[in-house]
Scaffold this motif. Structure first.
Motif, mmCIF file in Angstrom:
data_model
loop_
_atom_site.group_PDB
_atom_site.id
_atom_site.type_symbol
_atom_site.label_atom_id
_atom_site.label_comp_id
_atom_site.label_asym_id
_atom_site.label_seq_id
_atom_site.Cartn_x
_atom_site.Cartn_y
_atom_site.Cartn_z
ATOM 1 N N SER A 41 0.843 -1.190 0.000
ATOM 2 C CA SER A 41 0.000 0.000 0.000
ATOM 3 C C SER A 41 0.880 1.242 0.000
ATOM 4 C CB SER A 41 -0.914 -0.011 1.235
ATOM 5 O OG SER A 41 -0.131 0.174 2.410
ATOM 6 N N ASP A 96 -9.766 -0.461 -12.264
ATOM 7 C CA ASP A 96 -9.064 -0.089 -11.035
ATOM 8 C C ASP A 96 -8.137 -1.223 -10.638
ATOM 9 O OD1 ASP A 96 -8.299 0.646 -8.427
ATOM 10 O OD2 ASP A 96 -10.172 1.759 -8.148
ATOM 11 N N HIS A 99 -4.614 0.144 -6.814
ATOM 12 C CA HIS A 99 -3.651 1.175 -6.430
ATOM 13 C C HIS A 99 -3.757 2.416 -7.306
ATOM 14 C CE1 HIS A 99 -1.745 -2.686 -5.105
ATOM 15 N NE2 HIS A 99 -1.651 -1.988 -3.997
ATOM 16 N N ALA A 100 -4.391 2.288 -8.460
ATOM 17 C CA ALA A 100 -4.557 3.406 -9.387
ATOM 18 C C ALA A 100 -5.624 3.049 -10.404
ATOM 19 C CB ALA A 100 -3.244 3.730 -10.100
ATOM 20 N N HIS A 127 -1.253 9.313 -10.784
ATOM 21 C CA HIS A 127 -0.832 9.422 -9.398
ATOM 22 C C HIS A 127 -1.204 10.812 -8.892
ATOM 23 C CE1 HIS A 127 1.677 5.735 -9.333
ATOM 24 N NE2 HIS A 127 1.906 6.035 -10.601
ATOM 25 N N HIS A 239 -8.175 7.355 -5.795
ATOM 26 C CA HIS A 239 -6.991 6.895 -5.054
ATOM 27 C C HIS A 239 -6.243 8.108 -4.535
ATOM 28 C CE1 HIS A 239 -7.136 2.580 -5.713
ATOM 29 N NE2 HIS A 239 -7.553 2.838 -6.928
ATOM 30 N N ASN A 242 -1.506 8.278 -3.837
ATOM 31 C CA ASN A 242 -0.872 7.037 -4.334
ATOM 32 C C ASN A 242 0.442 7.379 -5.029
ATOM 33 O OD1 ASN A 242 -2.100 8.274 -6.535
ATOM 34 N ND2 ASN A 242 -2.648 6.340 -7.538
#
Length: 262
Positions: A41, A96, A99-100, A127, A239, A242
């Protein structure tokens, strides 16, 4: 016991032993469940500082010496190399990753030439905030266009995002960012996503997520694009934070580059 009875009894005994032997020899189905992917994570015990300890395959995240992202200098050095970029509409799915939010290309829509190698767009993800910083300052967001050549070597184009006018080119991607429970087909105008200038920073780095594989060529465009506060907020809502912290540059050199869009 008569001879006939003895023969029948003996035959049945042999058959029973044979059947028991076959049953014992038969392999039992495996009760061991398939190994689940290691969980990582962006915070806590499984955050960036601990990625190298989360799983043995993530060792490079801690031991690697050419890691990404990095802090880029305030000004780009005089160009020493150049990229040739042919960008058109790219079709693919938005989903998805956990994480992104990612756009996975069908392999067409962008061709990039760097040196003697030709790369094609594989995927794009976002990000928030940016992973690369410039003179210590992060941008509001950063897009990564992940490209691969025929041998699987990776080149990532980083696009910094500043808050400003909305990006019409990114609208289809952002629209799907909040409801991607199922894969959604999207058409992305790659050329319209790019900034007007393709002047860039170039360096050798790594993936910014586990397993942090190195020998990845980075081309980070020095001119940011803009997105509205609402668009950036949508990405952040999908997110939040991230972004891996910047990594030591070490003995690497960041060079300047130019680009042409054809």
């Amino acid at each position: 016991m008569s001879a006939r009875t003895w023969l029948i009894t003996s035959a049945l005994t042999v058959a029973a032993v044979t059947l028991v032997g076959c049953a014992q020899a038969a392999p039992e189905p495996s009760a061991t469940p398939a190994a689940e992917p290691a969980h990582w994570s962006y915070d806590g015990d499984t955050g960036p500082a601990s990625w190298g300890d989360v799983d043995a395959s993530f060792e490079t995240c801690a031991a690697g010496t050419d890691q990404s992202p990095i802090d880029l200098p305030a000004t780009v050095r005089a160009p020493s190399t150049g990229i040739q970029l042919s960008a058109e509409d790219a079709e693919g799915d938005v989903f998805d990753t956990g994480h992104a939010v990612e756009f996975e290309s069908d392999g067409e829509g962008e061709t990039l030439t760097f040196g003697d190698d030709e790369y094609s767009l594989q995927q794009m993800h976002a990000h928030v905030p940016s992973e690369h910083t410039v003179n210590g300052q992060p941008a509001a967001a950063e897009l990564h266009l992940v490209n691969a050549d025929a041998d699987g070597k990776l080149l990532v184009v980083g696009i910094l995002v500043a808050e400003g006018e909305a990006s019409e080119a990114m609208a289809p991607f952002i629209e799907e960012a909040t409801h991607v429970t199922d894969e959604e087909d999207v058409t992305l105008d790659v050329s319209a996503v790019l900034p007007a200038s393709l002047e860039n920073y170039e360096y050798s780095g790594s993936l910014t997520t586990p397993p942090c594989t190195e020998d990845v060529q980075w081309v980070v465009l020095s001119t940011p694009i803009t997105m509205s506060a609402e668009q950036i907020g949508t990405l952040e809502g999908a997110h939040s934070h991230n972004a891996r912290p910047t990594q030591p540059l070490g003995d690497r050199v960041v060079v300047g580059g130019t680009g042409e869009l054809g």
